[in-house]
Motif scaffolding. Structure first.
Motif, PDB file in Angstrom:
ATOM      1  N   GLU A 109       2.309   5.174  -0.649  1.00  0.00           N
ATOM      2  CA  GLU A 109       1.517   6.394  -0.848  1.00  0.00           C
ATOM      3  C   GLU A 109       2.280   7.179  -1.603  1.00  0.00           C
ATOM      4  O   GLU A 109       3.629   7.384  -1.736  1.00  0.00           O
ATOM      5  CB  GLU A 109       1.443   7.001   0.449  1.00  0.00           C
TER       6      GLU A 109
ATOM      7  N   ALA B  30       0.646  -1.202   0.066  1.00  0.00           N
ATOM      8  CA  ALA B  30       0.116   0.104  -0.037  1.00  0.00           C
ATOM      9  C   ALA B  30       0.875   1.504   0.004  1.00  0.00           C
ATOM     10  O   ALA B  30       0.858   1.983   1.088  1.00  0.00           O
ATOM     11  CB  ALA B  30      -0.943  -0.023   1.256  1.00  0.00           C
TER      12      ALA B  30
ATOM     13  N   ARG C  26       2.721  -0.914   6.741  1.00  0.00           N
ATOM     14  CA  ARG C  26       0.961  -0.822   6.678  1.00  0.00           C
ATOM     15  C   ARG C  26       0.334  -1.447   8.120  1.00  0.00           C
ATOM     16  O   ARG C  26      -0.516  -0.899   8.525  1.00  0.00           O
ATOM     17  CB  ARG C  26       0.773  -1.687   5.569  1.00  0.00           C
ATOM     18  N   ILE C  27       1.023  -2.490   8.659  1.00  0.00           N
ATOM     19  CA  ILE C  27       0.852  -3.145   9.849  1.00  0.00           C
ATOM     20  C   ILE C  27       0.811  -2.018  10.998  1.00  0.00           C
ATOM     21  O   ILE C  27      -0.113  -1.750  11.787  1.00  0.00           O
ATOM     22  CB  ILE C  27       1.460  -4.244  10.293  1.00  0.00           C
ATOM     23  N   GLU C  28       1.823  -1.290  11.215  1.00  0.00           N
ATOM     24  CA  GLU C  28       1.698  -0.119  11.824  1.00  0.00           C
ATOM     25  C   GLU C  28       0.766   0.841  11.811  1.00  0.00           C
ATOM     26  O   GLU C  28       0.246   1.153  12.754  1.00  0.00           O
ATOM     27  CB  GLU C  28       3.328   0.457  12.081  1.00  0.00           C
ATOM     28  N   HIS C  29       0.656   1.102  10.480  1.00  0.00           N
ATOM     29  CA  HIS C  29      -0.313   2.139  10.253  1.00  0.00           C
ATOM     30  C   HIS C  29      -1.910   2.010  10.449  1.00  0.00           C
ATOM     31  O   HIS C  29      -2.648   2.522  11.133  1.00  0.00           O
ATOM     32  CB  HIS C  29      -0.204   2.541   8.695  1.00  0.00           C
ATOM     33  N   ARG C  30      -2.037   0.465  10.279  1.00  0.00           N
ATOM     34  CA  ARG C  30      -3.332   0.022  10.834  1.00  0.00           C
ATOM     35  C   ARG C  30      -3.620  -0.433  12.036  1.00  0.00           C
ATOM     36  O   ARG C  30      -5.024  -0.620  12.332  1.00  0.00           O
ATOM     37  CB  ARG C  30      -3.698  -1.279   9.587  1.00  0.00           C
ATOM     38  N   LEU C  31      -2.547  -0.997  12.593  1.00  0.00           N
ATOM     39  CA  LEU C  31      -2.847  -1.365  14.114  1.00  0.00           C
ATOM     40  C   LEU C  31      -2.448  -0.586  15.105  1.00  0.00           C
ATOM     41  O   LEU C  31      -3.349  -0.317  16.287  1.00  0.00           O
ATOM     42  CB  LEU C  31      -1.910  -2.736  14.159  1.00  0.00           C
ATOM     43  N   TYR C  32      -1.303   0.107  15.085  1.00  0.00           N
ATOM     44  CA  TYR C  32      -0.849   1.129  16.037  1.00  0.00           C
ATOM     45  C   TYR C  32      -1.360   2.408  16.058  1.00  0.00           C
ATOM     46  O   TYR C  32      -1.574   2.887  17.284  1.00  0.00           O
ATOM     47  CB  TYR C  32       0.608   1.172  16.076  1.00  0.00           C
ATOM     48  N   ARG C  33      -1.584   2.827  15.103  1.00  0.00           N
ATOM     49  CA  ARG C  33      -2.102   4.326  14.676  1.00  0.00           C
ATOM     50  C   ARG C  33      -3.383   4.430  15.528  1.00  0.00           C
ATOM     51  O   ARG C  33      -3.724   5.201  16.311  1.00  0.00           O
ATOM     52  CB  ARG C  33      -2.094   4.936  13.440  1.00  0.00           C
ATOM     53  N   PRO C  34      -4.533   3.551  15.236  1.00  0.00           N
ATOM     54  CA  PRO C  34      -5.667   4.010  15.898  1.00  0.00           C
ATOM     55  C   PRO C  34      -5.497   3.789  17.490  1.00  0.00           C
ATOM     56  O   PRO C  34      -6.234   4.384  18.156  1.00  0.00           O
ATOM     57  CB  PRO C  34      -6.640   2.619  15.175  1.00  0.00           C
TER      58      PRO C  34
END
Length: 676
Positions: A599, A597, A626-634
């Motif tokens: 950018e 994914a 991507r895992i950090e963006h989808r898991l940790y950021r929220p």
């Protein structure tokens, strides 16, 4: 020999810490480095003795409150001690030259020099712990010393502080899970020593055993840097001093694997298939995702950090396969898979410490980690380039690299495991073979990029063009690691007996997965033999034949005059025309676009007088985790919002604070009553 070597390592570690605090700058680096080398040599010697069949156990009643401290050394702990000792000794020698150019700042400061031998000592002593309290104390000491060493250069770059924060949070969340899992285990087993845990496992219900395994496995895989708990690794490794990066990536992450094997196999005695399917899923995901992120990375040390994620994923994949085979009743294949995993731990430690050392050499000479800004280092730093090539050959798992033999063993166990009856193995093992093959192919692309762009291309900046070779002590430390890589690649059979003892100690007694002399490896259970020296000889003969045929063909041709090639009027190529690390990875990015994914953004600025004429086009391309963006950021956003909302509770009223305490105490008592 083992108690004497451990006592020597402890004494040298303490002396090194004192020397780091009191000695002046001129002598500090050399003395601390020499004492840290002594820690590594002593710890490695005790590990080698344990691999040879010696054992040691001791209890020091007054060292820790209540239960005292328990220590024990067997073949399994000896393997990890020997690996850590070898890495510590070589990196300490490297560090003497590394510190010489940093003055009194960073790794050369008093605090960092005092912590370095203590961190090295904890890497040796964690596998020696033989009780829950002893293990947790040493584990936390290892985490704290490594955290402070990661922050050694916090004054130089703000990104160091961010990396330290991520590492601190992730490692202490892992500690909380580890503490919870081992406390539940000790309470159910009726004792906290490893001997009591083994004896009490029989009476523990399967549900509690599963809970203990999941909690501890999450903590251990976090320390090993596996997905999805890997977020600290690509931050902390690049920002730490290169000598510390080598110790963390080549020795510290191994202890996550040690904990998984020790608890899952030795203490709990194995478990049902779902345990190991979960472990294999995490390992396979980490291997593929880690090497994909490495392929996209332009930062050399970040690339190596993600490579660690990939290799630890392969190791854990082998550990999970061993548990799956053991649950199916095939202990021969289980022993082979576990031996392959442990051998890859050894191989990875050797080539990854060498690669981080070479990356530190490049950083010291140029001040640059970005591959897009390097190039031309092969002629300016020939020794470093050659040593990096040795490490890269091990990382791509091609002969005659040392990573080849362990991945070959891992593939052998997976392929022959297809004969194990059951739908689970029929589905999972082909996927595991595909993961190993895909990760190996991508690793080749990753290190071709690192070598081609960073060392063989033309220099792109003045820093790269002005690079000079590193000091001799740094080269000597890397040279020791290169020799170790060569020995592991050419005579891996020398480790056969030690691997067999380690596998037997883990609970797979009666299997001899790896036998044979030092010049070859024989797998008697699956009737396979491999001789790395014969492979090397065949490669040398083939290369010689190709070179001879080329020379013979050139002599038969007619003599031709040298002339300048037609260049279409474009002139000689410039560094701007060459591939960068980003452009080299672009085809892979397109193939794995849905996974990564990326950018992308194109900003077109037209000329003020006319919208049809373009003044500037700016292209941005970023491949986030991507895992950090989808898991940790929220999760982080939720915690931030909760913190902002909680400010309303702090109104400054003492009565309100007393009320909070009262209702909290009542709630706690109710929970205890219901639980009782």
């Amino acid at each position: 020999m083992i108690p004497a070597a451990l006592a020597t390592a402890t004494a040298l570690g303490g002396a090194g810490a004192v020397a780091g605090l009191v000695l002046p700058q001129r002598a500090r680096g050399a003395v601390v480095g020499a004492l840290t080398m002594g820690v590594g040599v002593s710890g490695g010697a005790s590990g080698v003795a344990a691999l040879g069949g010696s054992r040691f156990a001791a209890q020091v009643s007054g060292l820790l409150p209540l239960a005292g401290a328990h220590f024990a050394v067997d073949a399994l702990s000896g393997l990890f001690m020997a690996v850590a000792g070898a890495v510590v000794a070589a990196v300490a020698l490297y560090g003497i030259g590394y510190v010489a150019g940093h003055g009194a700042h960073g790794l050369g400061s008093r605090g960092a020099q005092a912590l370095l031998p203590l961190f090295a000592l904890t890497l040796i002593l964690v596998p020696v712990a033989a009780s829950v309290s002893t293990f947790l104390v040493l584990w936390e000491l290892m985490a704290l010393t490594s955290l402070l060493l990661v922050l050694a250069e916090h004054r130089a770059r703000p990104s160091v502080r961010e990396a330290g924060l991520w590492y601190a949070v992730m490692t202490h969340l892992g500690l909380v899970l580890l503490l919870a899992g081992l406390m539940v285990y000790a309470a159910q087993a009726g004792g906290e020593s490893f001997t009591a845990l083994r004896a009490g496992t029989v009476g523990i219900s399967p549900t509690v055993r599963g809970l203990v395994f999941v909690l501890t496995a999450v903590a251990f895989t976090s320390k090993a840097g596996l997905v999805p708990l890997h977020a600290w690794l690509p931050r902390a490794h690049p920002e730490a001093p290169s000598a510390i990066s080598a110790l963390m990536s080549a020795a510290m992450v191994n202890l996550g694997v040690y904990g998984l094997v020790r608890v899952g196999f030795d203490l709990l005695g194995g478990g049902p298939a779902w345990w190991w399917l979960l472990v294999m899923a995490v390992g396979g995901l980490s291997a593929v995702y880690g090497i994909l992120q490495a392929a996209m990375a332009s930062d050399l040390k970040r690339l190596l950090a993600y490579s660690t994620c990939e290799n630890m994923g392969l190791v854990v994949l082998g550990v999970g396969a061993a548990g799956l085979f053991a649950d199916a009743g095939d202990e021969a294949l289980a022993g082979l898979a576990l031996a392959a995993a442990l051998l890859h731990v050894v191989n990875h430690a050797a080539f990854k410490a060498l690669l981080f050392g070479a990356a530190g050499s490049v950083l010291r000479a140029t001040g640059v980690r970005n591959l897009d800004l390097l190039g031309g280092l092969r002629t300016r730093m020939p020794v470093t380039a050659g040593l990096f090539t040795v490490g890269a050959l091990g990382a791509v798992a091609l002969p005659p690299g040392n990573g080849f033999i362990s991945e070959w063993l891992l593939l052998q166990s997976m392929i022959h495991g297809l004969a194990v009856p059951g739908v689970t193995t029929a589905v999972v093992l082909p996927l595991a073979v595909a993961v190993i093959a895909l990760s190996a192919g991508l690793a080749a692309a990753v290190f071709v990029k690192a070598l081609g762009v960073g060392f063989f291309a033309r220099p792109r900046t003045e820093q790269a063009a002005a690079a000079k070779e590193s000091p001799r002590l740094m080269l000597a430390g890397m040279g020791l690691l290169a020799v170790l890589c060569a020995a592991l690649a050419l005579v891996p059979g020398l480790l056969g007996d030690g691997l067999d003892r380690a596998v037997a100690t883990a609970g797979l007694a009666g299997t001899r997965p790896v036998t044979g002399g030092g010049l070859r490896v024989r797998l008697e259970e699956v009737s396979a033999v491999l001789s790395p020296l014969w492979i090397l000889a065949a490669l040398v003969v083939a290369l010689g034949a190709v070179m001879a045929s080329v020379r013979w063909t050139a002599r038969r041709r007619q003599r031709r005059a040298n002339a300048r090639l037609w260049d279409c009027g474009g002139g000689a190529p410039t560094p701007r025309m060459a591939y960068t690390a980003t452009s080299f990875a672009e085809p892979l990015q397109r193939v794995f676009d849905d996974v990564l994914a990326p950018e992308q953004d194109v900003d077109v600025t037209p000329v003020r007088e006319s919208a049809y004429l373009v003044e500037r086009v700016k292209f941005r391309n970023r491949v986030p985790d991507r895992i950090e963006h989808r898991l940790y950021r929220p999760v982080l956003n939720l915690l931030s919002a909760a913190g902002q909302s909680a400010r309303a509770l702090a109104g400054g009223s003492v009565h309100a604070y007393l009320g909070y305490g009262f209702f909290g105490l009542v709630a706690l008592l109710l929970v205890l009553v219901v639980g009782w």
